[in-house]
Design a protein around this motif. Structure first.
Motif, PDB file in Angstrom:
ATOM      1  N   GLU A 167       3.596  -4.248  -1.335  1.00  0.00           N
ATOM      2  CA  GLU A 167       3.929  -4.562   0.004  1.00  0.00           C
ATOM      3  C   GLU A 167       4.237  -3.267   0.808  1.00  0.00           C
ATOM      4  OE1 GLU A 167       6.901  -7.706   0.484  1.00  0.00           O
ATOM      5  OE2 GLU A 167       5.897  -8.091   2.734  1.00  0.00           O
ATOM      6  N   GLY A 170       1.961  -1.035   3.072  1.00  0.00           N
ATOM      7  CA  GLY A 170       1.733  -1.591   4.745  1.00  0.00           C
ATOM      8  C   GLY A 170       2.196  -0.692   5.577  1.00  0.00           C
ATOM      9  N   GLN A 171       3.442  -0.006   5.349  1.00  0.00           N
ATOM     10  CA  GLN A 171       4.039   1.037   6.269  1.00  0.00           C
ATOM     11  C   GLN A 171       3.268   2.294   6.469  1.00  0.00           C
ATOM     12  OE1 GLN A 171       7.804   2.758   4.613  1.00  0.00           O
ATOM     13  NE2 GLN A 171       7.206   1.860   2.793  1.00  0.00           N
ATOM     14  N   TYR A 172       2.251   2.421   5.642  1.00  0.00           N
ATOM     15  CA  TYR A 172       1.475   3.795   5.950  1.00  0.00           C
ATOM     16  C   TYR A 172       0.064   3.384   6.417  1.00  0.00           C
ATOM     17  CZ  TYR A 172       5.248   5.592   3.022  1.00  0.00           C
ATOM     18  OH  TYR A 172       6.375   5.710   2.423  1.00  0.00           O
ATOM     19  N   LEU A 173      -0.166   2.159   6.574  1.00  0.00           N
ATOM     20  CA  LEU A 173      -1.474   1.940   6.876  1.00  0.00           C
ATOM     21  C   LEU A 173      -1.503   1.381   8.512  1.00  0.00           C
ATOM     22  CD1 LEU A 173      -2.523  -0.571   3.814  1.00  0.00           C
ATOM     23  CD2 LEU A 173      -3.299   1.785   4.408  1.00  0.00           C
ATOM     24  N   PRO A 174      -2.652   1.590   9.365  1.00  0.00           N
ATOM     25  CA  PRO A 174      -2.772   1.452  10.591  1.00  0.00           C
ATOM     26  C   PRO A 174      -3.137   0.118  11.012  1.00  0.00           C
ATOM     27  CG  PRO A 174      -4.746   2.521  10.031  1.00  0.00           C
ATOM     28  CD  PRO A 174      -3.980   2.206   8.885  1.00  0.00           C
ATOM     29  N   GLU A 176      -3.911  -3.578  11.902  1.00  0.00           N
ATOM     30  CA  GLU A 176      -4.062  -4.948  11.249  1.00  0.00           C
ATOM     31  C   GLU A 176      -4.106  -4.798   9.490  1.00  0.00           C
ATOM     32  OE1 GLU A 176      -4.152  -9.023  10.353  1.00  0.00           O
ATOM     33  OE2 GLU A 176      -3.641  -7.788  12.167  1.00  0.00           O
ATOM     34  N   ALA A 178      -2.023  -2.853   8.059  1.00  0.00           N
ATOM     35  CA  ALA A 178      -0.806  -2.728   7.682  1.00  0.00           C
ATOM     36  C   ALA A 178      -0.307  -3.982   7.005  1.00  0.00           C
ATOM     37  CB  ALA A 178       0.124  -2.458   8.809  1.00  0.00           C
ATOM     38  N   ARG A 179      -0.947  -5.279   7.370  1.00  0.00           N
ATOM     39  CA  ARG A 179      -0.470  -6.463   6.902  1.00  0.00           C
ATOM     40  C   ARG A 179      -1.400  -6.784   5.579  1.00  0.00           C
ATOM     41  NH1 ARG A 179       2.625  -9.691   8.947  1.00  0.00           N
ATOM     42  NH2 ARG A 179       1.498 -11.689   7.894  1.00  0.00           N
ATOM     43  N   TRP A 313       4.720   7.353  -0.399  1.00  0.00           N
ATOM     44  CA  TRP A 313       3.332   7.745  -0.062  1.00  0.00           C
ATOM     45  C   TRP A 313       2.809   8.723  -0.984  1.00  0.00           C
ATOM     46  CZ3 TRP A 313       1.688  12.431   1.614  1.00  0.00           C
ATOM     47  CH2 TRP A 313       2.761  13.297   1.823  1.00  0.00           C
TER      48      TRP A 313
END
Lengths: 371, 194
Positions: A167, A170-174, A176, A178-179, A313
């Motif tokens: 989980e 998610g903080q590193y993904l842009p 939608e 990120a979910r 990351w």
């Protein structure tokens, strides 16, 4: 020889023909006339068979455990305890399952490193390599899913940590995207926290889906190994060879015999649980505090300690890069010399040993205290 | 000395029946293994609370057993406290509650004073040694790995010998069959087969 001007379909057909030559798909070619190179690194040719042997032990002992194991949060721990305490031969079977799982993963790791160092992925063995890497991934997933099944403190808490780390991606993904890691975690977990749904899913993965996936990947892998034979593996033009049948098979069987004896003696004399502090073996208590010393199994230390030491990351990016590179090794390292590959494999082995045996010390030196 | 004993006895009655963390701290630092109250107590969370094996959940009969055990200030043949496990009860029976309270300042002496003759779980490792090793004295599947391995190897020497013989004989048989197949195949290829 393919050229860039050939149509794609023709190139694909040529690729498949070269990897699955119809004229070689007969018992004579696959078994009787197969030759195995002999040189100072020939010992590495026995590792794949040894991993298969440990997998077979897993299947047999796993089937036996299935007769008694209860995949429910209320009974899982008690059923495992009952297997060890009250079932005739239960402790031996359970220890055989645990020890041979660790042995299988250790052998798979060495097998991946030696085949990489010997450039055994080079044309026409790309499919052998890719199916082998798939098997290695499956083996690690077997370890992850099997760890939860005893439903003790370390099992549930380590699984929670593992799922939380998915989980955290998610903080590193842009946007939608990120979910998505949350969706993945929830899908694996099956409910808001690790519970019955998680246990049921891990159980289904461990005893049905992963074994089916293993059989499929193993089928491709073994067929490719038999069709193309063992890679020469060394930079020598003229290598001695021996016949696969019966000479290599006899030696392979002898290695299996020694491995069987050793793993049985270890399983008979040393319960796998003795390696862990006893508070971690108590039934999982959702209302209690998390005990000290929660860690994944030893074969995840190479990624666990970096996760504790480095930014998340960095580890995720590094792991993805390494995994992708390993899967695509036949195309990335196609022109690399065996000497360079040996150095890379030795470096990887040194890193793996360092993290497995001294990861705790490395952590204490760099961060101080316990992870 | 008499005054000292009296103070200890009075303190023991006045104190709540909590776990003695001095022993836990010593075992953890000596063995390097994390341990919890389940080393000596019925509940891994210690005696206080309302869970199974804790004071708040005791029945009338169990409270009577607890009070009898609390009065065991000197060594006695049998101690049967419901909040202690067999190892905890053995400690109180052998050392007496007074001495256990005194040993809180010298937890390293517990093993020597308990002696190395008892092995409650029958795993071949004395309970006092399991205390020092931070392993569970009531689980025959838990012990210091090397000690456990050598003990089990000695205990199962006959089975190991039989396993070796069975493996060797099976291998010999399989290899002979394979050699037979190979010879038959060779004879077939060279046209010598009957």
């Amino acid at each position: 020889m393919s050229t860039a001007t050939d149509p794609l379909s023709s190139r694909v057909a040529r690729f498949v023909r070269e990897r699955l030559p119809a004229e070689k798909l007969n018992a004579r070619q696959l078994l009787i006339e197969k030759e195995v190179p002999q040189h100072k690194a020939s010992w590495a040719y026995y590792l794949g068979g040894l991993a298969l042997f440990f997998f077979l032990i897993q299947v047999v002992t796993g089937l036996m455990l299935l007769f008694y194991y209860q995949p429910t949060v209320s009974d899982a721990h008690a059923s495992v305890a009952a297997i060890s305490e009250h079932v005739a031969g239960g402790a031996l079977i359970r220890n055989l399952h645990a020890w041979s799982a660790s042995a299988m993963i250790a052998v798979v790791i060495v097998h991946v490193l030696t085949t990489f160092a010997m450039k055994a992925f080079a044309r026409p063995r790309e499919l052998t390599w890719v199916s082998g890497m798939t098997l290695a991934l499956i083996v690690f997933t077997f370890g992850f899913t099997g760890y939860l099944l005893p439903w003790n403190q370390i099992a549930v808490n380590a699984t929670k940590v593992g799922l939380q780390s998915i989980e955290a991606l998610g903080q590193y993904l842009p946007g939608e995207l990120a979910r998505w890691p949350t969706y993945v975690r929830e899908t694996i977990q099956g409910e808001p926290s690790v519970g019955q749904a998680t246990l049921s899913r891990f159980f289904a993965l461990h005893v049905i889906l992963l074994p089916l996936a293993t059989v499929a990947a193993l089928g491709v892998h073994l067929l490719q190994v038999q069709v193309h034979g063992m890679s020469r593996g060394v930079d020598v033009e003229q290598v001695k060879t021996e016949r696969f049948f019966p000479f290599f098979v006899i030696k392979d069987l002898s290695v299996w015999g020694v491995a069987f004896f050793v793993v049985c003696v270890v399983a008979m004399c040393l319960p796998f649980d003795a390696l862990l502090p006893y508070p971690l073996l108590e039934p999982f208590n959702p209302l209690g505090s998390t005990p000290d010393g929660i860690k994944p199994e030893w074969y995840f230390f190479f990624v666990y300690y970096p996760l504790e030491i480095l930014p998340y990351w960095v580890v995720v990016a590094g792991s993805t890069l390494v995994l992708g590179t390993m899967f695509l090794a036949p195309w990335i390292f196609g022109r690399t010399s065996r000497r360079t590959l040996r150095v890379l494999a030795l470096g990887a082995a040194a890193y793996f040993l360092l993290m497995t045996f001294f990861g705790q010390t490395v952590y204490e030196i760099l961060k101080g205290g316990q992870p | 000395m008499k005054l000292h004993r009296t103070v200890v006895v009075l303190l023991a009655f006045a104190m709540p029946a909590g776990a003695h963390h001095e022993f836990q701290t010593f075992v953890q630092s000596h063995s390097g293994r994390p341990v919890n109250c389940a080393l000596c107590h019925t509940s891994p969370d210690g005696p206080e609370g309302t869970g199974a094996g804790q004071i708040g959940s005791l029945t009338e009969g169990e409270r009577e057993r607890l009070n009898r055990a609390r009065a065991a200030f000197e060594p006695s043949p049998v101690v049967d406290s419901p909040i202690l496990n067999d190892f905890g009860n053995l400690l109180v029976a052998r050392l007496g509650k007074r001495r256990i309270l005194e040993l809180r300042s010298k937890p390293e002496l517990v093993a020597a004073e308990l002696g190395f003759a008892n092995d409650l779980d029958g795993d071949g490792i004395p309970d006092a040694q399991e205390y020092l090793d931070g392993t569970h004295p009531l689980s025959r599947h838990h012990g210091a790995p090397l000690r456990l391995f050598w003990h089990e190897l000695r205990a199962h020497a006959f089975q190991v010998a039989m396993l070796f013989a069975a493996t060797a004989i099976t291998l010999y048989g399989l290899i002979s069959v394979l050699r037979g197949f190979a010879l038959r195949l060779q004879a077939h290829e060279s046209g010598d087969a009957p």
